[in-house]
Write a protein that holds these residues in place. Structure first.
Motif, PDB file in Angstrom:
ATOM      1  N   TYR A  52       0.932  -1.378  -0.033  1.00 58.36           N
ATOM      2  CA  TYR A  52      -0.010   0.012   0.053  1.00 58.36           C
ATOM      3  C   TYR A  52       0.791   1.298  -0.034  1.00 58.36           C
ATOM      4  CZ  TYR A  52      -3.475  -3.519   1.447  1.00 58.36           C
ATOM      5  OH  TYR A  52      -4.264  -4.660   1.282  1.00 58.36           O
ATOM      6  N   LEU A  71      -7.113   5.284   1.007  1.00 63.27           N
ATOM      7  CA  LEU A  71      -7.456   4.052   1.686  1.00 63.27           C
ATOM      8  C   LEU A  71      -7.290   3.913   3.251  1.00 63.27           C
ATOM      9  CD1 LEU A  71      -8.158   1.163   1.038  1.00 63.27           C
ATOM     10  CD2 LEU A  71      -5.652   0.637   0.468  1.00 63.27           C
ATOM     11  N   LYS A 128      -6.749   1.161   6.199  1.00 63.50           N
ATOM     12  CA  LYS A 128      -6.516  -0.241   5.985  1.00 63.50           C
ATOM     13  C   LYS A 128      -6.203  -0.734   7.293  1.00 63.50           C
ATOM     14  CE  LYS A 128      -6.047  -3.998   3.704  1.00 63.50           C
ATOM     15  NZ  LYS A 128      -7.143  -4.851   3.227  1.00 63.50           N
ATOM     16  N   ARG A 129      -6.968  -1.908   7.892  1.00 60.44           N
ATOM     17  CA  ARG A 129      -6.456  -2.420   9.178  1.00 60.44           C
ATOM     18  C   ARG A 129      -5.585  -3.543   8.610  1.00 60.44           C
ATOM     19  NH1 ARG A 129      -8.113  -7.130  12.148  1.00 60.44           N
ATOM     20  NH2 ARG A 129      -8.208  -6.821  14.247  1.00 60.44           N
TER      21      ARG A 129
END
Length: 73
Positions: free
Chosen positions: A38, A59, A61-62
């Motif tokens: 990412y 974005l 994101k976890r």
């Protein structure tokens, strides 16, 4: 002559090789990170060492522990 003890060396192919524990990674809210997939991001939330939520621009994101593809900057 004295018998000097040398540290034991383990061959890479040895079945008795000691297993090294991976280093624990701790991320704080607001710290900058980079992820292999990412890219650059900033930590927005930490879930008790289990996961972190990272803002990668467009974005959220976890990312779960052990954070294999993520490093702190």
């Amino acid at each position: 002559m004295t018998n000097m003890r040398m540290p034991k060396r383990h061959l890479p192919s040895s079945p008795f090789k000691t297993v090294a524990a991976p280093p624990d990674r701790f991320f704080a809210v607001g710290s900058r990170v980079t992820h292999d997939v990412y890219g650059l991001g900033r930590v927005t939330a930490v879930e008790d060492g289990v996961a972190v939520v990272v803002d990668f621009g467009a974005l959220l994101k976890r990312v779960a522990s052990p954070y294999a593809k993520m490093t702190g900057l």
